[in-house]
Design an enzyme around this catalytic site. Sequence first.
Site, PDB file in Angstrom:
ATOM      1  N   HIS A   1     -10.308  -0.998   9.865  1.00 52.23           N
ATOM      2  CA  HIS A   1      -9.621   0.016  10.663  1.00 52.23           C
ATOM      3  C   HIS A   1      -9.971  -0.064  12.146  1.00 52.23           C
ATOM      4  O   HIS A   1     -11.085  -0.423  12.522  1.00 52.23           O
ATOM      5  CB  HIS A   1      -9.931   1.410  10.119  1.00 52.23           C
ATOM      6  CG  HIS A   1      -9.285   1.652   8.790  1.00 52.23           C
ATOM      7  ND1 HIS A   1      -9.981   1.610   7.625  1.00 52.23           N
ATOM      8  CD2 HIS A   1      -8.004   1.889   8.462  1.00 52.23           C
ATOM      9  CE1 HIS A   1      -9.143   1.828   6.620  1.00 52.23           C
ATOM     10  NE2 HIS A   1      -7.941   2.004   7.094  1.00 52.23           N
ATOM     11  N   LEU A   2      -8.979   0.336  12.944  1.00 50.21           N
ATOM     12  CA  LEU A   2      -9.064   0.126  14.389  1.00 50.21           C
ATOM     13  C   LEU A   2     -10.286   0.797  15.035  1.00 50.21           C
ATOM     14  O   LEU A   2     -11.041   0.142  15.761  1.00 50.21           O
ATOM     15  CB  LEU A   2      -7.771   0.645  15.035  1.00 50.21           C
ATOM     16  CG  LEU A   2      -7.675   0.499  16.544  1.00 50.21           C
ATOM     17  CD1 LEU A   2      -7.648  -0.974  16.932  1.00 50.21           C
ATOM     18  CD2 LEU A   2      -6.416   1.199  17.063  1.00 50.21           C
TER      19      LEU A   2
ATOM     20  N   ARG B   1      -0.031  -7.951  12.642  1.00 50.85           N
ATOM     21  CA  ARG B   1      -0.499  -7.900  11.260  1.00 50.85           C
ATOM     22  C   ARG B   1       0.717  -7.610  10.382  1.00 50.85           C
ATOM     23  O   ARG B   1       1.435  -6.642  10.634  1.00 50.85           O
ATOM     24  CB  ARG B   1      -1.555  -6.787  11.126  1.00 50.85           C
ATOM     25  CG  ARG B   1      -2.301  -6.776   9.827  1.00 50.85           C
ATOM     26  CD  ARG B   1      -3.372  -5.710   9.811  1.00 50.85           C
ATOM     27  NE  ARG B   1      -2.797  -4.362   9.733  1.00 50.85           N
ATOM     28  CZ  ARG B   1      -3.520  -3.234   9.718  1.00 50.85           C
ATOM     29  NH1 ARG B   1      -4.835  -3.285   9.803  1.00 50.85           N
ATOM     30  NH2 ARG B   1      -2.932  -2.070   9.635  1.00 50.85           N
TER      31      ARG B   1
ATOM     32  N   TYR C   1       0.840  -1.196   0.000  1.00 46.93           N
ATOM     33  CA  TYR C   1       0.000   0.000   0.000  1.00 46.93           C
ATOM     34  C   TYR C   1       0.880   1.253   0.000  1.00 46.93           C
ATOM     35  O   TYR C   1       0.760   2.134  -0.860  1.00 46.93           O
ATOM     36  CB  TYR C   1      -0.928  -0.008   1.230  1.00 46.93           C
ATOM     37  CG  TYR C   1      -1.564   1.326   1.499  1.00 46.93           C
ATOM     38  CD1 TYR C   1      -2.423   1.900   0.570  1.00 46.93           C
ATOM     39  CD2 TYR C   1      -1.288   2.032   2.673  1.00 46.93           C
ATOM     40  CE1 TYR C   1      -2.988   3.152   0.815  1.00 46.93           C
ATOM     41  CE2 TYR C   1      -1.852   3.269   2.914  1.00 46.93           C
ATOM     42  CZ  TYR C   1      -2.696   3.823   1.980  1.00 46.93           C
ATOM     43  OH  TYR C   1      -3.244   5.057   2.210  1.00 46.93           O
TER      44      TYR C   1
ATOM     45  N   ASN D   1      -3.292   8.744  10.563  1.00 48.23           N
ATOM     46  CA  ASN D   1      -4.537   7.961  10.705  1.00 48.23           C
ATOM     47  C   ASN D   1      -5.738   8.880  10.880  1.00 48.23           C
ATOM     48  O   ASN D   1      -5.734   9.734  11.763  1.00 48.23           O
ATOM     49  CB  ASN D   1      -4.401   6.980  11.866  1.00 48.23           C
ATOM     50  CG  ASN D   1      -3.452   5.849  11.503  1.00 48.23           C
ATOM     51  OD1 ASN D   1      -2.315   6.112  11.144  1.00 48.23           O
ATOM     52  ND2 ASN D   1      -3.924   4.624  11.554  1.00 48.23           N
TER      53      ASN D   1
ATOM     54  N   GLY E   1       3.317  -6.256   7.894  1.00 51.98           N
ATOM     55  CA  GLY E   1       3.473  -4.977   7.203  1.00 51.98           C
ATOM     56  C   GLY E   1       3.234  -3.756   8.068  1.00 51.98           C
ATOM     57  O   GLY E   1       3.340  -2.629   7.580  1.00 51.98           O
TER      58      GLY E   1
ATOM     59  N   PHE F   1      -3.590  -6.356  17.199  1.00 49.31           N
ATOM     60  CA  PHE F   1      -2.588  -7.107  16.433  1.00 49.31           C
ATOM     61  C   PHE F   1      -1.177  -6.819  16.947  1.00 49.31           C
ATOM     62  O   PHE F   1      -0.521  -5.893  16.496  1.00 49.31           O
ATOM     63  CB  PHE F   1      -2.707  -6.769  14.943  1.00 49.31           C
ATOM     64  CG  PHE F   1      -4.047  -7.099  14.341  1.00 49.31           C
ATOM     65  CD1 PHE F   1      -4.726  -8.261  14.700  1.00 49.31           C
ATOM     66  CD2 PHE F   1      -4.640  -6.252  13.420  1.00 49.31           C
ATOM     67  CE1 PHE F   1      -5.970  -8.572  14.140  1.00 49.31           C
ATOM     68  CE2 PHE F   1      -5.877  -6.553  12.855  1.00 49.31           C
ATOM     69  CZ  PHE F   1      -6.550  -7.709  13.226  1.00 49.31           C
TER      70      PHE F   1
ATOM     71  N   LYS G   1       1.743   4.087  -3.181  1.00 52.06           N
ATOM     72  CA  LYS G   1       1.529   5.535  -3.058  1.00 52.06           C
ATOM     73  C   LYS G   1       2.848   6.293  -3.238  1.00 52.06           C
ATOM     74  O   LYS G   1       2.872   7.384  -3.807  1.00 52.06           O
ATOM     75  CB  LYS G   1       0.935   5.855  -1.684  1.00 52.06           C
ATOM     76  CG  LYS G   1      -0.498   5.372  -1.501  1.00 52.06           C
ATOM     77  CD  LYS G   1      -1.474   6.418  -1.989  1.00 52.06           C
ATOM     78  CE  LYS G   1      -2.910   6.028  -1.770  1.00 52.06           C
ATOM     79  NZ  LYS G   1      -3.853   7.094  -2.109  1.00 52.06           N
TER      80      LYS G   1
HETATM   81  N1  UDP Z   1      -5.458  -2.839  14.402  1.00 54.88           N
HETATM   82  C1  UDP Z   1      -5.751  -3.782  15.392  1.00 54.88           C
HETATM   83  N2  UDP Z   1      -6.929  -4.475  15.296  1.00 54.88           N
HETATM   84  C2  UDP Z   1      -7.808  -4.275  14.289  1.00 54.88           C
HETATM   85  C3  UDP Z   1      -7.511  -3.301  13.296  1.00 54.88           C
HETATM   86  C4  UDP Z   1      -6.318  -2.604  13.393  1.00 54.88           C
HETATM   87  O1  UDP Z   1      -4.972  -3.995  16.318  1.00 54.88           O
HETATM   88  O2  UDP Z   1      -8.845  -4.957  14.257  1.00 54.88           O
HETATM   89  C5  UDP Z   1      -4.194  -2.093  14.519  1.00 54.88           C
HETATM   90  C6  UDP Z   1      -3.276  -2.222  13.316  1.00 54.88           C
HETATM   91  O3  UDP Z   1      -2.530  -3.414  13.380  1.00 54.88           O
HETATM   92  C7  UDP Z   1      -2.437  -0.955  13.468  1.00 54.88           C
HETATM   93  C8  UDP Z   1      -3.434   0.055  14.063  1.00 54.88           C
HETATM   94  O4  UDP Z   1      -4.498  -0.726  14.614  1.00 54.88           O
HETATM   95  O5  UDP Z   1      -1.411  -1.177  14.429  1.00 54.88           O
HETATM   96  C9  UDP Z   1      -4.027   0.990  13.026  1.00 54.88           C
HETATM   97  O6  UDP Z   1      -4.495   0.190  11.943  1.00 54.88           O
HETATM   98  P1  UDP Z   1      -5.521   0.708  10.879  1.00 54.88           P
HETATM   99  O7  UDP Z   1      -5.806  -0.437   9.939  1.00 54.88           O
HETATM  100  O8  UDP Z   1      -6.685   1.352  11.576  1.00 54.88           O
HETATM  101  O9  UDP Z   1      -4.750   1.880  10.117  1.00 54.88           O
HETATM  102  P2  UDP Z   1      -3.280   1.887   9.404  1.00 54.88           P
HETATM  103  O10 UDP Z   1      -2.339   2.421  10.445  1.00 54.88           O
HETATM  104  O11 UDP Z   1      -2.962   0.499   8.934  1.00 54.88           O
HETATM  105  O12 UDP Z   1      -3.499   2.838   8.268  1.00 54.88           O
END
Ligand code: UDP
Length: 327
Positions: free
Chosen positions: A189-190, A281, A139, A168, A283, A208, A143
Amino acid sequence: MKLLVTGGAGYIGSIVTRMLLDAGHQVVVLDDLRTGYEVALAPDAQFVNAPVHEVSRVVTADAAFDGVLHFAALIAAGESMVRPEIYWRNNTIGSLALLDAVRAAGVPRLVFSSTAAVYGNPTELPIPETAVKSPTNPYGASKLAVDMALTSEAGAHGLAAVSLRYFNVAGAYLRDGVALGERHDPETHLIPIALEVAAGRREKLQIFGDDYPTEDGTCVRDYIHVEDLARAHLLALEAAQPGEHLIFNVGNGSGFSNRQVAEVVREVTGHPLPVEVAPRREGDPAELVASSARARATLGWIPAKPTLHDMVSDAWAFYRTHILEQQ
Ligand code: UDP
């Protein structure tokens, strides 16, 4: 100005569209509704249902656009690890098609939705725009490739380009009877996931990884209210200069760990939020916190809603009234 907004049915694009219309601009939205929502479309904008790859149908010399705001993209870092090809195709090739159309039609300016994910695991915090770019997921790489294309496009062909590197984004746009917020299907998203748990629509929030080199072991992110981010786009349009590619980080400069986010969601909703630690997760960088000094100095951008509490409160209001009650 007459402006094209790609991805104007999405979370951020739909909110920027409303603000552009409110500021007196004429807006055409291009969106294929693959991840966007028809209900988010502004009634006062003209809508073209097409993928960004077909943008040359709309961006013609006769259409005489003054600028493009390019949001249309796939945005899930985790998904990009397992389906990288759709990120390269949509985000990078789609943007190159847009640049071809912009060049052919002589559109003078373009504002691009870039991301903090271009930095990867940062070597300095808070992260300035000059930091090393080393994305940890496709991703961010998809970009970064566009950011690089924009630099050369501006240098060679005189485009006035601006990249806004989003950290974020959270919150919702709730005013004048209009409610626009975050909804993805499936949600990744979190904050929206945590709200689903608080509302009893999901059993638990999985965090994660809790073995990152951060204070509580969970990843740290810099959250920005979507209205503040949207305002940065209007300022960027005005600041764009022919032949230059301006790049700005857009964040608040303070980080919240995933556990801290869960705590704020508990506070705001008043509901229990069961949490379970799950594997990392792939990456995910450990910590992304912006230095937005350049945006503040050059654009005069000042966030009006800098607290995570404000962002989660607005996100919760949107979730309750527009997602939960309509299910
Ligand atoms: N995250 C999590 N559980 C979830 C969704 C996201 O722990 O169900 C974590 C994710 O691993 C990252 C943070 O929340 O550390 C933000 O992730 P998100 O996907 O919201 O945004 P990103 O930072 O990837 O753009």
